[in-house]
Enzyme design. Structure first.
Site, PDB file in Angstrom:
ATOM      1  CG  HIS A   1     -11.145 -10.567  -0.467  1.00 53.37           C
ATOM      2  ND1 HIS A   1     -10.129 -11.188   0.211  1.00 53.37           N
ATOM      3  CD2 HIS A   1     -11.573  -9.563   0.347  1.00 53.37           C
ATOM      4  CE1 HIS A   1      -9.946 -10.590   1.379  1.00 53.37           C
ATOM      5  NE2 HIS A   1     -10.822  -9.603   1.481  1.00 53.37           N
ATOM      6  CD  GLU A   2     -13.475  -6.388  -0.465  1.00 55.72           C
ATOM      7  OE1 GLU A   2     -14.267  -6.279   0.499  1.00 55.72           O
ATOM      8  OE2 GLU A   2     -12.243  -6.306  -0.322  1.00 55.72           O
TER       9      GLU A   2
ATOM     10  CB  CYS B   1      -8.936  -9.098   4.803  1.00 53.75           C
ATOM     11  SG  CYS B   1     -10.639  -8.656   5.144  1.00 53.75           S
ATOM     12  CG  LEU B   2      -9.077  -2.824   4.816  1.00 60.25           C
ATOM     13  CD1 LEU B   2     -10.120  -1.811   4.364  1.00 60.25           C
ATOM     14  CD2 LEU B   2      -7.759  -2.141   5.154  1.00 60.25           C
TER      15      LEU B   2
ATOM     16  N   GLY C   1     -10.882  -2.555  -1.470  1.00 61.75           N
ATOM     17  CA  GLY C   1     -12.260  -2.999  -1.449  1.00 61.75           C
ATOM     18  C   GLY C   1     -12.773  -2.978  -0.031  1.00 61.75           C
TER      19      GLY C   1
ATOM     20  CG  HIS D   1     -15.966  -9.458   3.557  1.00 62.49           C
ATOM     21  ND1 HIS D   1     -15.489  -9.885   4.777  1.00 62.49           N
ATOM     22  CD2 HIS D   1     -14.897  -8.980   2.882  1.00 62.49           C
ATOM     23  CE1 HIS D   1     -14.184  -9.674   4.840  1.00 62.49           C
ATOM     24  NE2 HIS D   1     -13.796  -9.125   3.702  1.00 62.49           N
TER      25      HIS D   1
ATOM     26  CD  GLN E   1     -14.129  -5.763   4.865  1.00 62.00           C
ATOM     27  OE1 GLN E   1     -14.442  -5.500   3.709  1.00 62.00           O
ATOM     28  NE2 GLN E   1     -12.879  -5.890   5.286  1.00 62.00           N
TER      29      GLN E   1
END
Length: 186
Positions: A140-141, A98-99, A45, A144, A50
């Protein structure tokens, strides 16, 4: 085009994102770039903050988790202006990564039962009730887009224990296999 991932400490990750309209310039290109960036970074995701954009856009392909979580099989979304309503259910704690927080994962409590409303890249409306690990990925996404990260859901004690790792990210001492943008120097 593969874009750099903005890492923890960058202010763009803590801002609330703006709604998207059909007139958004080069939306299809942005969505394509987000997919390429997510896949090129081995993510499942990616939210627009991000990649440095405070726009309400998320891409998700949860198929990598299908073996252990059947609800993730063949689920691929472009979410524009998503709205998440957490429904009732028990709180389940599972590891999340997470990235934007490389080399970290933490046990995060969430209710894995949501109602999701969104429009796709063609501005077609959708609504779906989602459960299980897929609901966790979506939450989660979408966090952001509100300027939140999964570490905001962990205990103060855990945050204190990972403070050194977080400082390594903020100070640019963490290395990644994908292009990144560190927090600006103060």
């Amino acid at each position: 085009m593969k874009l750099p991932i903005y890492l923890y400490g960058h202010p763009v990750l803590r801002r609330e994102s703006a709604e998207i309209t059909p007139e958004y310039p080069e939306l299809k290109k942005l969505v394509a770039d987000m997919w390429e960036t997510m896949y090129g970074s081995d993510g499942v995701g990616l939210a627009a903050p991000q990649i440095g954009r405070n726009d309400r856009i998320v891409v998700i392909d949860s198929n990598a988790f299908a073996e252990h979580f059947p609800e993730c099989a063949d689920r691929k979304f472009t979410l524009i202006n998503p709205e998440v309503e957490v429904l009732d259910g028990e709180t389940i704690t599972r590891d999340e990564g997470c990235l934007s927080l490389p080399d970290l994962s933490e046990a995060v409590p969430r209710i894995e039962h949501i109602r999701l409303k969104w429009v796709d890249e063609n501005f077609e409306p959708h609504e779906e009730e989602i459960t299980g690990f897929l609901a966790r990925i979506v939450q989660h996404e979408c966090d952001h887009l509100e300027g939140k990260m999964y570490i905001d859901h962990i205990s103060p004690i855990r945050k204190q224990l990972i403070k050194g790792k977080l400082n390594r990210i903020v100070t640019g001492k963490t290395r990644c296999d994908y292009p990144v943008r560190y927090a600006p120097k103060k």
